[in-house]
Design a protein around this motif. Sequence first.
Motif, PDB file in Angstrom:
ATOM      1  N   THR A  66       0.862  -1.186   0.000  1.00  0.00           N
ATOM      2  CA  THR A  66       0.000   0.000   0.000  1.00  0.00           C
ATOM      3  C   THR A  66       0.892   1.227   0.000  1.00  0.00           C
ATOM      4  O   THR A  66       2.024   1.192   0.494  1.00  0.00           O
ATOM      5  CB  THR A  66      -0.936   0.047   1.229  1.00  0.00           C
ATOM      6  OG1 THR A  66      -0.163   0.282   2.408  1.00  0.00           O
ATOM      7  CG2 THR A  66      -1.714  -1.250   1.378  1.00  0.00           C
ATOM      8  N   GLU A 379      -4.996  -0.908 -14.828  1.00  0.00           N
ATOM      9  CA  GLU A 379      -5.699   0.335 -14.533  1.00  0.00           C
ATOM     10  C   GLU A 379      -6.110   1.047 -15.820  1.00  0.00           C
ATOM     11  O   GLU A 379      -7.227   1.567 -15.927  1.00  0.00           O
ATOM     12  CB  GLU A 379      -4.817   1.231 -13.657  1.00  0.00           C
ATOM     13  CG  GLU A 379      -4.633   0.652 -12.245  1.00  0.00           C
ATOM     14  CD  GLU A 379      -3.715   1.487 -11.370  1.00  0.00           C
ATOM     15  OE1 GLU A 379      -3.194   2.518 -11.860  1.00  0.00           O
ATOM     16  OE2 GLU A 379      -3.515   1.107 -10.195  1.00  0.00           O
ATOM     17  N   ALA A 384      -8.712  -2.944 -13.200  1.00  0.00           N
ATOM     18  CA  ALA A 384      -8.602  -2.628 -11.773  1.00  0.00           C
ATOM     19  C   ALA A 384      -9.926  -2.100 -11.227  1.00  0.00           C
ATOM     20  O   ALA A 384     -10.334  -2.447 -10.105  1.00  0.00           O
ATOM     21  CB  ALA A 384      -7.486  -1.612 -11.546  1.00  0.00           C
ATOM     22  N   LYS A 385     -10.604  -1.272 -12.015  1.00  0.00           N
ATOM     23  CA  LYS A 385     -11.874  -0.693 -11.564  1.00  0.00           C
ATOM     24  C   LYS A 385     -12.938  -1.771 -11.364  1.00  0.00           C
ATOM     25  O   LYS A 385     -13.773  -1.665 -10.456  1.00  0.00           O
ATOM     26  CB  LYS A 385     -12.357   0.353 -12.566  1.00  0.00           C
ATOM     27  CG  LYS A 385     -13.552   1.178 -12.070  1.00  0.00           C
ATOM     28  CD  LYS A 385     -13.877   2.295 -13.035  1.00  0.00           C
ATOM     29  CE  LYS A 385     -14.950   3.228 -12.454  1.00  0.00           C
ATOM     30  NZ  LYS A 385     -16.206   2.538 -12.144  1.00  0.00           N
ATOM     31  N   TYR A 387     -12.421  -4.681 -10.240  1.00  0.00           N
ATOM     32  CA  TYR A 387     -12.129  -5.277  -8.928  1.00  0.00           C
ATOM     33  C   TYR A 387     -12.527  -4.336  -7.799  1.00  0.00           C
ATOM     34  O   TYR A 387     -13.183  -4.740  -6.839  1.00  0.00           O
ATOM     35  CB  TYR A 387     -10.645  -5.641  -8.825  1.00  0.00           C
ATOM     36  CG  TYR A 387     -10.283  -6.927  -9.536  1.00  0.00           C
ATOM     37  CD1 TYR A 387     -10.522  -8.167  -8.941  1.00  0.00           C
ATOM     38  CD2 TYR A 387      -9.707  -6.914 -10.805  1.00  0.00           C
ATOM     39  CE1 TYR A 387     -10.195  -9.343  -9.602  1.00  0.00           C
ATOM     40  CE2 TYR A 387      -9.377  -8.085 -11.468  1.00  0.00           C
ATOM     41  CZ  TYR A 387      -9.622  -9.302 -10.857  1.00  0.00           C
ATOM     42  OH  TYR A 387      -9.320 -10.468 -11.503  1.00  0.00           O
ATOM     43  N   THR A 388     -12.132  -3.082  -7.900  1.00  0.00           N
ATOM     44  CA  THR A 388     -12.435  -2.153  -6.802  1.00  0.00           C
ATOM     45  C   THR A 388     -13.931  -1.871  -6.693  1.00  0.00           C
ATOM     46  O   THR A 388     -14.465  -1.741  -5.587  1.00  0.00           O
ATOM     47  CB  THR A 388     -11.668  -0.831  -6.981  1.00  0.00           C
ATOM     48  OG1 THR A 388     -11.956  -0.272  -8.269  1.00  0.00           O
ATOM     49  CG2 THR A 388     -10.160  -1.062  -6.860  1.00  0.00           C
ATOM     50  N   ASP A 389     -14.618  -1.808  -7.826  1.00  0.00           N
ATOM     51  CA  ASP A 389     -16.069  -1.612  -7.791  1.00  0.00           C
ATOM     52  C   ASP A 389     -16.761  -2.789  -7.110  1.00  0.00           C
ATOM     53  O   ASP A 389     -17.839  -2.624  -6.506  1.00  0.00           O
ATOM     54  CB  ASP A 389     -16.629  -1.448  -9.201  1.00  0.00           C
ATOM     55  CG  ASP A 389     -16.348  -0.062  -9.789  1.00  0.00           C
ATOM     56  OD1 ASP A 389     -15.843   0.800  -9.031  1.00  0.00           O
ATOM     57  OD2 ASP A 389     -16.626   0.141 -10.984  1.00  0.00           O
ATOM     58  N   GLU A 393      -9.659  -4.990  -2.615  1.00  0.00           N
ATOM     59  CA  GLU A 393      -8.597  -4.018  -2.347  1.00  0.00           C
ATOM     60  C   GLU A 393      -7.556  -4.142  -3.452  1.00  0.00           C
ATOM     61  O   GLU A 393      -7.080  -5.237  -3.739  1.00  0.00           O
ATOM     62  CB  GLU A 393      -7.954  -4.288  -0.989  1.00  0.00           C
ATOM     63  CG  GLU A 393      -8.896  -4.141   0.189  1.00  0.00           C
ATOM     64  CD  GLU A 393      -8.230  -4.522   1.496  1.00  0.00           C
ATOM     65  OE1 GLU A 393      -7.016  -4.246   1.651  1.00  0.00           O
ATOM     66  OE2 GLU A 393      -8.896  -5.112   2.367  1.00  0.00           O
ATOM     67  N   TRP A 394      -7.206  -3.038  -4.068  1.00  0.00           N
ATOM     68  CA  TRP A 394      -6.239  -3.015  -5.169  1.00  0.00           C
ATOM     69  C   TRP A 394      -4.903  -2.529  -4.631  1.00  0.00           C
ATOM     70  O   TRP A 394      -4.803  -1.431  -4.112  1.00  0.00           O
ATOM     71  CB  TRP A 394      -6.744  -2.112  -6.283  1.00  0.00           C
ATOM     72  CG  TRP A 394      -5.883  -2.063  -7.508  1.00  0.00           C
ATOM     73  CD1 TRP A 394      -5.036  -1.056  -7.867  1.00  0.00           C
ATOM     74  CD2 TRP A 394      -5.790  -3.060  -8.527  1.00  0.00           C
ATOM     75  NE1 TRP A 394      -4.432  -1.358  -9.064  1.00  0.00           N
ATOM     76  CE2 TRP A 394      -4.866  -2.578  -9.491  1.00  0.00           C
ATOM     77  CE3 TRP A 394      -6.393  -4.303  -8.732  1.00  0.00           C
ATOM     78  CZ2 TRP A 394      -4.533  -3.307 -10.636  1.00  0.00           C
ATOM     79  CZ3 TRP A 394      -6.067  -5.029  -9.872  1.00  0.00           C
ATOM     80  CH2 TRP A 394      -5.148  -4.536 -10.804  1.00  0.00           C
ATOM     81  N   ARG A 395      -3.867  -3.349  -4.745  1.00  0.00           N
ATOM     82  CA  ARG A 395      -2.578  -3.062  -4.122  1.00  0.00           C
ATOM     83  C   ARG A 395      -1.487  -2.720  -5.133  1.00  0.00           C
ATOM     84  O   ARG A 395      -1.674  -2.812  -6.339  1.00  0.00           O
ATOM     85  CB  ARG A 395      -2.135  -4.266  -3.289  1.00  0.00           C
ATOM     86  CG  ARG A 395      -3.113  -4.655  -2.158  1.00  0.00           C
ATOM     87  CD  ARG A 395      -3.201  -3.575  -1.101  1.00  0.00           C
ATOM     88  NE  ARG A 395      -3.973  -3.999   0.051  1.00  0.00           N
ATOM     89  CZ  ARG A 395      -3.473  -4.650   1.106  1.00  0.00           C
ATOM     90  NH1 ARG A 395      -2.203  -4.968   1.154  1.00  0.00           N
ATOM     91  NH2 ARG A 395      -4.265  -4.984   2.111  1.00  0.00           N
TER      92      ARG A 395
END
Length: 459
Positions: A66, A379, A384-385, A387-389, A393-395
């Motif tokens: 992070t 991204e 990535a979006k 997954y985050t949506d 947690e995107w690391r």
Amino acid sequence: MATLFEKLWNSHIVTTEENRDLLYIDRHYIHEVTSPQAFSGIKMAGRKIRRPDRIFATMDHNVPTTAQERLDFLDPQAKLQVETLAENCKNFGIELAEMGTANNGIVHIVGPEMGLSYPGQTIVCGDSHTATHGAFANLAFGIGTSEVEHVFATQTLWQTRPKTLGIKLTGKLDGGVSAKDVILKLIAENGVAFGTGYALEFYGEAVEKMSMDERMTMCNMAIEAGAKYGMVAYDMHTKAYLENTEKAASLVKNAEIESYFQTLKTDDEAEFDKIISLDLMGLAPQITWGTNPGQGIAIDGIVPTLTDSDTLSAYEYMDVHGGMSAMDFPVDYIFIGSCTNGRLSDLIEGAKYLRGRRVADGVRAIVVPGSEKTRMLAEEKGIAKLYTDAGFEWRLPGCSACLGMNTDQIPAGMHCISTSNRNFVGRQGYKARTHLASVQTAVLAAVHGKIVDVRKEQL
């Protein structure tokens, strides 16, 4: 007539002494954990590093994933190892991909991405999963710290020649079933020691259809079968992959070099010392239930009922029992990443099952891209979006929860569905319980809160 392994081995022998050969090493990968002692040994002996131009370094094993943790870097040992690597690389003139730079990431993902892992080489690294690079028709294997120092000083290494084992894969995989399921099936069926004393070559019609990423996944886990080496012959898939890399694109465009690459294959399967065959038709997704990669079953199967001490110990540690359905395994954590399944193609495949879905209540899910390039592309492409949506947690890139050398650890007693390569006791954290599986299985477990069969999912 010879095997791929024999061609690679014989072409790198410098000299022979009794029952071992001194091999020339073409490429040496290093990272922050297994290199400090080797650098110290070189300094104490007053030696120079023989071929710094043949070494590539990256920070991956214990780096925070992070942004805040990278700023704070609260683990003093990890911080010291990272700083020491940077200092040593500067002093010895070694190329280093530091955290946040374009080529940073897990060494077994970054090397191929850059095109540093190309056919015909001997490749070593102070990490057991170095066999990953064998997917590019080269001889790649993990070494210990004293051997790292030996390569630093001499660019050679003493090795004992193993036998050869051909892994013949035929048939076609069902939709959603992956190379990870193939290697888990092989290990579950043949045991964690079936490759001991052998160099493994994956071949057959099924392998010929696999992408380079899929081949790397299988070679990566050759070590979990007891083998030191895993490899695949050169073909048009290899060429196409290398054409898109920075360092190797020019090689495959050179007619003479590419002609040599085409010879990097086993001439006849009769040359193998032993052959194991597996028909992939109807292969179910796989998942481990115990504390080594060989303790695995089909996702629609049940835990075997056995009474030997190793099994009883695994039952107790994992809190499972004989006769238990795989679909009844608890799902507390999800880890998507590692040198086994942290590539862009892995993240894309998993994202297919996310649209309109959310991580189930009570489940924590993290995604750790295997490299900075993978992160940036995911991204840019909107992966990535997805997954985050969905609540993942995107690391930032790193080995992360694969081996729990930083804060990315699974709490004691919790069950983690992990796309990594090892489910040993304490591997992902004190008393953490690890179930190895494919990215598809891990993503579906995250959104359903339980193990489900990817073959029954509608895309």
